[in-house]
Design a protein around this motif. Structure first.
Motif, PDB file in Angstrom:
ATOM      1  N   PRO A 132      -0.162  15.302  31.830  1.00  0.00           N
ATOM      2  CA  PRO A 132      -0.826  16.557  32.173  1.00  0.00           C
ATOM      3  C   PRO A 132      -0.028  17.362  33.189  1.00  0.00           C
ATOM      4  N   GLY A 133       0.008  18.665  32.966  1.00  0.00           N
ATOM      5  CA  GLY A 133       0.659  19.564  33.910  1.00  0.00           C
ATOM      6  C   GLY A 133       2.133  19.788  33.687  1.00  0.00           C
ATOM      7  N   THR A 134       2.742  19.094  32.715  1.00  0.00           N
ATOM      8  CA  THR A 134       4.187  19.215  32.520  1.00  0.00           C
ATOM      9  C   THR A 134       4.577  20.369  31.603  1.00  0.00           C
ATOM     10  N   HIS A 135       3.620  21.020  30.987  1.00  0.00           N
ATOM     11  CA  HIS A 135       3.914  22.040  29.981  1.00  0.00           C
ATOM     12  C   HIS A 135       4.668  23.246  30.535  1.00  0.00           C
ATOM     13  N   LEU A 136       4.585  23.458  31.843  1.00  0.00           N
ATOM     14  CA  LEU A 136       5.282  24.600  32.451  1.00  0.00           C
ATOM     15  C   LEU A 136       6.634  24.203  33.038  1.00  0.00           C
ATOM     16  N   ARG A 137       7.048  22.950  32.798  1.00  0.00           N
ATOM     17  CA  ARG A 137       8.388  22.473  33.162  1.00  0.00           C
ATOM     18  C   ARG A 137       9.198  22.376  31.877  1.00  0.00           C
ATOM     19  N   ARG A 138       9.920  23.411  31.551  1.00  0.00           N
ATOM     20  CA  ARG A 138      10.568  23.501  30.254  1.00  0.00           C
ATOM     21  C   ARG A 138      11.723  22.514  30.121  1.00  0.00           C
ATOM     22  N   ILE A 139      11.759  21.852  28.972  1.00  0.00           N
ATOM     23  CA  ILE A 139      12.806  20.880  28.688  1.00  0.00           C
ATOM     24  C   ILE A 139      13.329  21.132  27.283  1.00  0.00           C
ATOM     25  N   ASN A 140      14.466  20.533  26.984  1.00  0.00           N
ATOM     26  CA  ASN A 140      15.043  20.652  25.654  1.00  0.00           C
ATOM     27  C   ASN A 140      14.770  19.366  24.881  1.00  0.00           C
ATOM     28  N   GLN A 141      13.754  19.396  24.041  1.00  0.00           N
ATOM     29  CA  GLN A 141      13.381  18.289  23.173  1.00  0.00           C
ATOM     30  C   GLN A 141      13.321  16.942  23.905  1.00  0.00           C
ATOM     31  N   THR A 142      14.261  16.054  23.628  1.00  0.00           N
ATOM     32  CA  THR A 142      14.213  14.705  24.200  1.00  0.00           C
ATOM     33  C   THR A 142      15.017  14.590  25.496  1.00  0.00           C
ATOM     34  N   GLY A 143      15.197  15.695  26.194  1.00  0.00           N
ATOM     35  CA  GLY A 143      15.951  15.657  27.447  1.00  0.00           C
ATOM     36  C   GLY A 143      15.339  14.739  28.493  1.00  0.00           C
ATOM     37  N   ILE A 144      14.061  14.405  28.336  1.00  0.00           N
ATOM     38  CA  ILE A 144      13.397  13.489  29.274  1.00  0.00           C
ATOM     39  C   ILE A 144      13.147  12.132  28.614  1.00  0.00           C
ATOM     40  N   GLY A 145      13.804  11.859  27.488  1.00  0.00           N
ATOM     41  CA  GLY A 145      13.530  10.657  26.725  1.00  0.00           C
ATOM     42  C   GLY A 145      13.761   9.357  27.470  1.00  0.00           C
ATOM     43  N   ARG A 146      14.591   9.402  28.507  1.00  0.00           N
ATOM     44  CA  ARG A 146      14.860   8.153  29.252  1.00  0.00           C
ATOM     45  C   ARG A 146      13.686   7.763  30.144  1.00  0.00           C
ATOM     46  N   TYR A 147      12.755   8.683  30.370  1.00  0.00           N
ATOM     47  CA  TYR A 147      11.586   8.359  31.183  1.00  0.00           C
ATOM     48  C   TYR A 147      10.498   7.778  30.281  1.00  0.00           C
ATOM     49  N   GLN A 148      10.088   6.564  30.554  1.00  0.00           N
ATOM     50  CA  GLN A 148       9.073   5.911  29.739  1.00  0.00           C
ATOM     51  C   GLN A 148       7.677   5.980  30.352  1.00  0.00           C
ATOM     52  N   ASN A 149       7.610   6.076  31.663  1.00  0.00           N
ATOM     53  CA  ASN A 149       6.315   6.147  32.336  1.00  0.00           C
ATOM     54  C   ASN A 149       6.411   7.102  33.518  1.00  0.00           C
ATOM     55  N   LEU A 150       5.440   7.989  33.620  1.00  0.00           N
ATOM     56  CA  LEU A 150       5.365   8.925  34.732  1.00  0.00           C
ATOM     57  C   LEU A 150       3.973   8.852  35.351  1.00  0.00           C
ATOM     58  N   ALA A 151       3.918   8.938  36.665  1.00  0.00           N
ATOM     59  CA  ALA A 151       2.635   8.883  37.365  1.00  0.00           C
ATOM     60  C   ALA A 151       1.718   9.995  36.864  1.00  0.00           C
ATOM     61  N   THR A 215      -6.003  24.458  40.731  1.00  0.00           N
ATOM     62  CA  THR A 215      -5.367  23.736  41.840  1.00  0.00           C
ATOM     63  C   THR A 215      -5.363  22.222  41.612  1.00  0.00           C
ATOM     64  N   ALA A 216      -5.635  21.778  40.402  1.00  0.00           N
ATOM     65  CA  ALA A 216      -5.638  20.338  40.100  1.00  0.00           C
ATOM     66  C   ALA A 216      -4.274  19.729  40.414  1.00  0.00           C
ATOM     67  N   ARG A 217      -4.287  18.499  40.906  1.00  0.00           N
ATOM     68  CA  ARG A 217      -3.053  17.788  41.262  1.00  0.00           C
ATOM     69  C   ARG A 217      -2.851  16.600  40.330  1.00  0.00           C
ATOM     70  N   PHE A 218      -1.593  16.255  40.097  1.00  0.00           N
ATOM     71  CA  PHE A 218      -1.264  15.138  39.226  1.00  0.00           C
ATOM     72  C   PHE A 218      -0.321  14.181  39.932  1.00  0.00           C
ATOM     73  N   GLY A 219      -0.301  12.938  39.461  1.00  0.00           N
ATOM     74  CA  GLY A 219       0.458  11.897  40.152  1.00  0.00           C
ATOM     75  C   GLY A 219       1.942  12.122  40.211  1.00  0.00           C
ATOM     76  N   TRP A 220       2.503  12.880  39.262  1.00  0.00           N
ATOM     77  CA  TRP A 220       3.951  13.052  39.230  1.00  0.00           C
ATOM     78  C   TRP A 220       4.440  14.160  40.173  1.00  0.00           C
ATOM     79  N   THR A 221       3.533  14.894  40.787  1.00  0.00           N
ATOM     80  CA  THR A 221       3.942  15.978  41.686  1.00  0.00           C
ATOM     81  C   THR A 221       3.757  15.569  43.135  1.00  0.00           C
TER      82      THR A 221
END
Length: 283
Positions: A132-151, A215-221
């Motif tokens: 949740p909340g990552t939709h406004l952090r633009r990435i190129n397809q699998t550019g974050i593929g090395r991350y398997q778990n995010l808070a 103003t919701a907060r998420f674990g990865w921020t």
């Protein structure tokens, strides 16, 4: 959708309608999805992609589903593409974390992705993982593929007949199915054809719940990343509401403080002109 629900979508990148599809339609769905739904070129008008009488048209015409589509992308959207995803029992590998398609640089529009689950999705069936909340952090397809778990990530579990809408940019990945039954999901991506301005029920636009959602907060921020998200959300809320003075804190307002007026007595290097401080008392 209400303004509170739209604010939830802006902050989370998703909006869920649990068990909204009648059981009779859910029971027909598996056979229809197994048979396949005809594909059309990208950007096909909705009425052509899903003609009256088709299963997909019946699904998206359900009042709650149609209302969400209207709220997110407005009337007359086109169908970017659609797909049926089936994870077999005890099979399938977990997808890498990804965002759909290439880096999308749009800032004043977004696509909405519908995901329909005709059967109950349990934890051992894997479910769709999203952050949740990552939709406004633009990435190129699998550019974050090395991350398997995010808070703060979530695994979708839901009753049969659930429809989830996602912002096209959210980070996500399908999980493997460790159960004894197949997992079904039908996805449609909608492109807007109108400006996404106040397309929902705005009667509660000033409700306290709107700001609470934004103003919701998420674990990865952390603190700094959280501030950036407040700016990103405020920008999107300005686009959706047309209120160019809206801010969650002072961050976005400060960012737009770029005066163009030339003070009296200053030299405009572009024009090579000197502006005397006439009547300003600047000596």
């Amino acid at each position: 959708m209400t303004s509170v629900e739209m604010a939830h979508f802006v902050s989370h990148g998703s909006f869920a309608l649990e068990a909204v599809v009648p059981q009779a339609l859910n029971e027909r769905a598996v056979a229809v999805l197994d048979e396949g739904i005809p594909h059309h070129p990208y950007g096909t008008p909705l009425d052509i992609a899903f003609p009256a009488g088709s299963f997909a048209r019946e699904l998206i015409s359900l009042p709650a589903v149609a209302g969400a589509i209207q709220s997110l992308v407005g009337p007359g959207p086109t169908v970017d593409h659609h797909a049926v995803h089936v994870r077999p029992p005890r099979g399938g590998e977990a997808q890498n974390m990804h965002g759909d398609a290439i880096l999308d640089t749009r800032t004043t529009a977004f696509d909405a992705q519908l995901m329909y689950y005709p059967r109950e999705v349990t934890l051992d069936q894997g479910g769709t993982l999203s952050v949740p909340g990552t939709h406004l952090r633009r990435i190129n397809q699998t550019g974050i593929g090395r991350y398997q778990n995010l808070a703060g990530q979530t695994r979708l579990t839901c009753p049969a007949g659930t429809v989830v809408f996602l912002h096209h940019g959210i980070w996500h990945g399908g999980r493997r199915n460790d159960s004894d039954v197949p997992r079904y999901m039908f996805k449609i991506r909608f492109n807007p054809t109108v400006r996404q301005l106040r397309l929902w029920n705005t009667d509660d636009i000033d409700a306290p719940g709107v700001r609470a959602e934004l103003t919701a907060r998420f674990g990865w921020t952390n603190a700094n990343e959280g501030r950036l998200e407040l700016v990103n959300r405020a920008k999107l809320w300005r686009t959706l509401t047309g209120d160019q003075d809206f801010d969650i804190d002072y961050y976005l307002t400060r960012e737009t403080l770029v005066p163009s007026f030339i003070a009296p007595g200053a030299t405009d290097v572009r024009l090579g002109a000197h502006h005397p401080a006439d009547g300003w008392g600047l000596h």
